[in-house]
Structure formats: structure tokens, C-alpha cells
Design an enzyme around this catalytic site. Structure first.
Site, PDB file in Angstrom:
ATOM      1  N   CYS A  22      -5.872   7.764   1.609  1.00 18.42           N
ATOM      2  CA  CYS A  22      -5.155   8.869   0.991  1.00 18.42           C
ATOM      3  C   CYS A  22      -5.911   9.352  -0.233  1.00 18.42           C
ATOM      4  O   CYS A  22      -7.000   8.879  -0.545  1.00 18.42           O
ATOM      5  CB  CYS A  22      -3.746   8.424   0.574  1.00 18.42           C
ATOM      6  SG  CYS A  22      -2.811   7.642   1.901  1.00 18.42           S
ATOM      7  N   SER A  60     -17.720  -0.432   8.839  1.00 18.44           N
ATOM      8  CA  SER A  60     -19.110  -0.267   8.431  1.00 18.44           C
ATOM      9  C   SER A  60     -19.732  -1.626   8.140  1.00 18.44           C
ATOM     10  O   SER A  60     -19.040  -2.577   7.776  1.00 18.44           O
ATOM     11  CB  SER A  60     -19.167   0.625   7.183  1.00 18.44           C
ATOM     12  OG  SER A  60     -20.408   0.531   6.534  1.00 18.44           O
ATOM     13  N   GLY A  61     -21.047  -1.712   8.261  1.00 14.70           N
ATOM     14  CA  GLY A  61     -21.742  -2.967   8.009  1.00 14.70           C
ATOM     15  C   GLY A  61     -22.348  -3.083   6.624  1.00 14.70           C
ATOM     16  O   GLY A  61     -23.196  -3.951   6.396  1.00 14.70           O
ATOM     17  N   ALA A  94      -2.314   9.097   7.452  1.00 15.46           N
ATOM     18  CA  ALA A  94      -1.445   8.025   7.934  1.00 15.46           C
ATOM     19  C   ALA A  94      -2.225   7.061   8.823  1.00 15.46           C
ATOM     20  O   ALA A  94      -2.794   7.456   9.844  1.00 15.46           O
ATOM     21  CB  ALA A  94      -0.272   8.621   8.704  1.00 15.46           C
ATOM     22  N   ILE A  95      -2.236   5.779   8.422  1.00 17.39           N
ATOM     23  CA  ILE A  95      -2.936   4.732   9.165  1.00 17.39           C
ATOM     24  C   ILE A  95      -1.960   3.643   9.600  1.00 17.39           C
ATOM     25  O   ILE A  95      -1.976   3.194  10.744  1.00 17.39           O
ATOM     26  CB  ILE A  95      -4.058   4.104   8.304  1.00 17.39           C
ATOM     27  CG1 ILE A  95      -5.050   5.192   7.838  1.00 17.39           C
ATOM     28  CG2 ILE A  95      -4.777   3.006   9.071  1.00 17.39           C
ATOM     29  CD1 ILE A  95      -5.838   5.845   8.939  1.00 17.39           C
TER      30      ILE A  95
END
Length: 643
Positions: free
Chosen positions: A2, A377-378, A51-52
């Protein structure tokens, strides 16, 4: 994921002002927005939501605690929030839950446990603004490693804060003075180190800290000192004092795989589509391998490739994806595709930022967002496990320089620097010039600072700019190699790497997560003896052993390239006209930020092929492009709306 913004002070029409702020940062949260005001206290909070978790109205912000005392806006994810809920329930401290969002969990924690205990219990990434209606105090907090941004400070009589600087721009009077000292720091590092920002009076909250403001603070425009609830330096030192021991290397690999798998599994929690970036290197391949091991469906993976020889890693990513069985998407981009990103960089990064890998990062995030809402992500493996090649070079060069008598170092350095300026061409000039700078260093910290610097003397380039004392001034303790790892963790990682990924991803409303810098992984890594990080002249040794259990060594063991673009050639070719206009001598003199001659000298040397100054010039160009966007009338903010 957000965006948050707020104002505490006497300014009127807060709803109208913050509506425009929310519009400016809508990319961070396109799904909904919210506003809350305590008119009696002259405080207002606003929020834009991606929104997750808990996609219902039960996750809407600003959110009020069940007891009614606290109101919060929150950017980020708390991966262990269900565990925190369970602990509160077992202690009879939980409210009647209204939904299953981590925002509600945090509010319950702050109510039951207090600020610091809740922050220490939380595993995740976050920037938080918490208003205590009873005591009329405002708390701002940031996650341990600095994944999520939070700017704050005073604009006129108002205390203001936001996820991005553009969220503060609609506030009357904001941004009238630029910070020349921050610009000097920028010229050295190509990023602005925390707590500085490009604006006078506006700071970045340091990672692992929280700060509390009272009404007395705001009336006197006082900036309280942030309180540390977790320190990357202290955590590393504490972990190293109790080193782990293993009977076999396989046991060490088991232990690392266990802690890293837990972090990866926790960060796969989402109520929306999820995937991962895959370059085919050690770090991203390990993350994807551990994701696939915990997923019943093929993991979505994303890579971009370049047609230019020496810059394409997509073929390696494809080989890893094929072996792991991921649902892989790759996009080969042309130079024209990459260059088309350049005009948007100033807006994306919000303040001057000049890591040129921002270009491919922007491209891969745009592609991923077409398919998923969350991407892992790495990043972080180099800082934790000694992966940067510069660690080996600096370690060796420092020991060699120590052999030169101190009384001779600076004269020798001056001689080498002068020889690099002699007429002619050759890559050797850059190396000789750099060695000349390094020989002038008195300490290991200064030696490393000079090694990672772009402009060696920023005060000679920025008019009226003087660098503040930085983390590099702190005396290095312990080995040079591990001291550099710690220094990068508190400087380069949060201020460059994490900024690069967050802004590029959020510009297209994509949430990114970074499992390797979960603080439990970090503390485990620092409890490993050095031989598990570096062995046989190779970094990330134990991380490689974990990866080789999932992916054949032949697919991933190759020299590290980084996420690079052929910037030097672009500046001599397709970007030359653009750069010429930004580096116009009359413009540089009129604006008054830079001393033109050192910059123009490097530009002439670069365009003629005499020297390669692409990274030095990129910093100047990104500052000039930012000035165009935010200072010279080209920022088309639009009209103010309403909430």
C-alpha cells in the site's frame, strides 16, 4: 502492499489535500483508498490499498483497533501474523477478530503488547503510522532491513509523512528547499543515504527504528531521535559471538535450507496471484527452487533478456526454469525498449537515484505485473553470504596497500591519479586512477568508501554541498571482508537495492518480497563461520550447496554479472542527444547546483572514448532529469480531488 500519507498540524482542508496525495501515489494501492481525521487533534491519515491479504472491507484502512484507542495506516506484509494471533488468543489478549488481515493483527498487538514488543514480534516488511487517540501521540515505524520506505519531517507548521515524496508534494509549502548536502552524498554513491532526502527538513526513517511524536514536538518542530528495536550491525555481531558448528557440511546445508525454506514458505502467503523473478543466478534460482519445492503447482517465473552480447542472462534463467518445471515467461527487449524507460525514471524513483540496473528492473516488473500481483526476489544474498566480487578485490588490495609505508601512500596516490590524466586511451587509466584514490585512504572504512565511490570529491562538483558523516566513518571491527558485508547491509542494500526494486515494482502496483533478508535468515547467516560463506575463493559457498540439491551445478555456476545494461555505449549513441540537453553548460551554470567544468570534462572524455565515465555521468543525468520533473515545471500533478 500500500501507500500511506498523513498530516499533523493546523493546515485546513486536509481531506482535499490528502486526496491529491493519494492520487499521486495511487500506483502503490490502486484497489481502494481511505481517509480518517481527528479534527480535534489536527491530525489526518490517508491510505491507498493494494489488496493482498483479506480482500474484503475487513482489511480496509485507515483501521481502528477493537478498543478504539489506536488508528493505523500500514504498508507492507506481516508474514507471521497468524502466529501472533494465536499467541494473543492463548494469552486471552485477542479481540473478537473482524477479518484475517495482518493490519488487524498489528493493532491487536500494539493494544495488548505495546509498540516495541509488537515490532520485535513481527516478521515482515512494513512502514507504519499509528495514532494513539488517548495520549495524542503519533508513532512511525519501519521494518528491520528497510524494505518499505517512509519519509517524514516538517512542511511549514505541519508534521508530514508518506511512503513516497510525491505524496507530500500537494501539501502547501512543501519542497521549497533542496538539500545540497544530500546531493553531495548522491554524487558519491548514486543514491541518497538514509536518513537524508533530497528535500531540506524531510528525512527517511532508518530501518529497524520507530519514532514517537507528541503535540509539544510538533509545536516546536522538534525531530525526536528514532529508537532502535533491531539493528543489523548488532544482530550480526551478536550472532557471530555464538557460531554454529556442524559435524559435516551436509548438516550445515540442511540447517540453511530449513531456515530459508521457512522464510520462503512464509512469504508465499497471499490471497492473490504470486510468482518470482528468475535471473538464473545463485540467489534467484535458490528462491525459486525452494518455492517450487513447497508448491503443488508450477511457480510463475519471469526473466528478461537483451540481444546485446555480454548482457543476456535469460538463457540461463530458462535453463533453470526448465529443470525446476516452473511456468516461465521471458521477454527479450531491444535497446529501444530499454531506452523508452528512461524518461519515466525520475517519476518512478521520486528523488535522484542512479543505479542503471533500474532500467532492466523496471522492465521485468512491468512484465511480471501482467501475470501476478506478488513477486519474490533473490536480493540480499551477496550481503549475507559474501557474494560481491568487490569484497575479494578490496580485501586483497587493502592488504597490499598496508605494505606501503604510510608516509608514502598519499604521494604515490597523487602520482597515480595524475598519470591517469595523461593524453591517450586505455582501460588501464581507470584502474590506475582508482588505485591512486585508494592509496590516499587512512583507514579500512575510508578505503572501502573510496572503492565504492563514483565522484571521489563530491564537494568539488556540488556547489555549497558538504557530505554529512556517514556509516563509512565508523571504525571497522573484525575482518575486512565481513566488515564490508555489514557496511553494505546498512547502506547499499536498503538505500540502493531495496529502493530500486520497491519503486520499480510499486510503479506498476506489483508487491515484491525478499526472503533472503528475513531477519531470521540474516541472523542465521551471521552465526555461520566464515568458511561456510567463502571457501576456495568463492562466495556464497553454503548457499550454492543448497541450490545444487535442486539444480545441477553446471546450470548455475558462472561468473556473476549483475543486472547490467550497456550504458556506456548508449550514452555515446542513442542517449547522446538526451544527455547533451541535460548537460548543457548554460543550463548547469544557470541552475547553480553543479560546478559545470568537472562534469563537462568527463562528458567530453566519455563521448570521445578516452575514458568510461558512464556511472559518474548517470548520476548527474538522473539529477538533471529529476529537476526537470519536479523543479522546472514539468510535473503535471493534475487537480485536487476529494476523498
Amino acid at each position: 502492499m500500500c501507500g500511506i500519507v498523513g498530516i499533523w498540524g493546523p493546515i485546513g482542508n486536509k481531506a482535499q489535500v490528502l486526496a491529491e496525495s493519494c492520487r499521486r501515489i495511487r500506483h502503490r494501492g490502486p484497489d481502494s483508498n481511505g481517509f480518517w481525521e481527528d479534527a480535534g487533534a489536527e491530525l489526518a491519515l490517508a491510505h491507498v490499498r493494494l489488496a493482498i491479504l483479506d480482500l474484503t472491507e475487513a482489511g480496509h484502512q485507515p483501521m481502528t483497533s477493537a478498543c478504539g484507542r489506536y488508528v493505523m495506516v500500514f504498508n507492507g506484509e506481516i508474514y507471521n501474523h497468524l502466529d501472533i494471533r494465536k499467541q494473543l488468543e492463548q494469552s486471552a489478549l485477542a479481540p473478537s477478530w473482524r477479518g484475517h488481515s495482518d493490519t488487524e493483527t498489528l493493532l491487536a498487538g500494539f493494544t495488548a503488547l505495546g509498540i516495541e514488543a509488537t515490532l520485535q514480534a513481527a516478521v515482515g516488511m512494513f512502514a507504519i503510522a499509528l495514532w494513539d487517540r488517548a495520549s495524542r501521540k503519533l508513532v512511525l515505524a519501519r521494518d528491520r532491513m528497510g524494505e518499505k520506505p517512509l519519509y517524514y519531517g516538517y512542511s511549514g507548521a505541519e508534521l508530514v509523512f508518506a511512503s513516497e515524496l510525491k505524496g507530500l508534494m500537494p501539501i502547501p509549502g512543501f519542497g521549497r528547499a533542496l538539500n545540497r548536502n544530500a546531493l553531495a552524498s548522491f554524487m558519491r554513491h548514486n543514491y541518497i543515504p538514509a536518513p537524508q532526502s533530497i528535500y531540506e527538513g524531510i528525512a527517511k526513517l532508518p530501518p529497524g527504528t520507530w519514532v514517537e511524536f507528541t503535540a509539544d514536538d510538533t509545536r516546536s518542530r522538534r525531530m525526536p531521535e528514532p529508537r532502535v528495536y533491531w539493528s543489523a550491525r548488532e544482530a550480526a555481531d551478536t550472532a557471530a559471538q555464538s557460531p554454529l558448528s556442524f559435524e559435516t557440511d551436509a548438516q550445515a546445508a540442511d540447517a540453511l535450507e530449513g531456515v530459508l525454506s521457512k522464510a520462503v514458505g512464509g512469504q508465499m502467503l497471499a490471497d492473490v496471484s504470486l510468482g518470482a523473478f528468475l535471473s538464473g543466478g545463485i540467489d534467484s534460482s535458490t528462491i525459486v527452487a525452494l518455492m517450487q519445492a513447497q508448491s503443488s503447482q508450477p511457480v510463475r517465473t519471469f526473466a528478461i533478456g537483451f540481444h546485446e552480447k555480454g548482457y543476456d542472462e535469460a538463457q540461463h534463467a530458462k535453463a533453470v526454469a526448465t529443470h525446476l518445471g516452473t511456468d516461465h515467461t521471458e521477454l527479450y527487449v531491444t535497446a529501444e525498449d530499454a531506452l523508452a524507460v528512461v524518461p519515466s525514471l525520475a517519476d518512478t524513483y521520486d528523488e535522484p537515484f542512479a543505479d542503471s540496473s533500474q532500467i532492466p528492473t523496471s522492465l521485468v516488473t512491468r512484465m511480471a505485473r501482467q501475470h501476478v500481483t506478488v513477486a519474490l526476489s533473490g536480493d540480499g544474498g551477496d550481503e549475507l553470504f559474501g557474494g560481491y566480487s568487490r569484497y575479494f578485490r578490496v580485501n586483497n588490495w587493502w592488504h597490499q596497500c598496508e605494505r606501503v609505508p604510510a608516509v608514502l601512500r598519499k604521494p604515490a596516490g597523487a602520482l597515480l591519479s595524475a598519470s591517469a590524466l595523461l593524453p591517450g586511451r586505455g582501460a588501464w587509466r581507470g584502474k590506475v586512477g582508482k588505485l591512486g584514490e585508494l592509496l590516499r585512504a587512512d583507514t579500512r572504512g575510508e578505503f572501502y568508501r573510496r572503492f565504492v565511490s563514483y565522484w571521489a570529491d563530491p564537494s568539488s562538483v556540488v556547489k555549497g554541498g558538504a557530505e554529512p558523516v556517514s556509516e563509512f566513518a565508523r571504525a571497522m571491527q573484525g575482518s575486512t571482508f565481513e566488515s564490508m558485508m555489514k557496511l553494505d547491509t546498512v547502506t547499499y542494500l536498503p538505500d540502493d537495492i531495496l529502493v530500486k526494486v520497491d519503486r520499480a515494482a510499486m510503479a506498476v502496483s506489483l508487491e515484491t518480497r525478499v526472503p533472503l533478508i528475513d531477519h531470521r535468515v540474516y541472523e542465521f547467516a551471521w552465526s555461520l563461520p566464515h568458511q561456510y560463506k567463502v571457501r576456495g575463493g568463492t562466495g556464497k559457498w553454503l548457499l550454492r550447496q543448497v541450490l545444487h540439491r535442486h539444480v545441477p551445478q553446471s546450470l548455475v555456476d558462472r561468473p556473476k554479472r549483475g543486472f547490467a545494461v550497456p550504458l556506456a555505449a548508449w550514452l555515446r549513441g542513442p542517449l547522446r542527444e538526451w544527455a547533451d540537453s541535460l548537460l548543457d553548460p548554460a543550463r548547469l551554470r544557470q541552475e547553480g547546483w553543479f560546478e559545470p567544468e568537472p562534469i563537462l570534462r568527463k562528458w567530453r572524455e566519455h563521448t570521445s572514448g578516452h575514458r568510461n565515465w558512464d556511472s559518474h555521468l548517470w548520476g548527474v543525468l538522473m539529477m538533471q532529469a529529476w529537476l526537470d520533473r519536479y523543479r522546472n515545471g514539468k510535473d503535471q500533478g493534475g487537480t485536487v480531488g476529494s476523498l
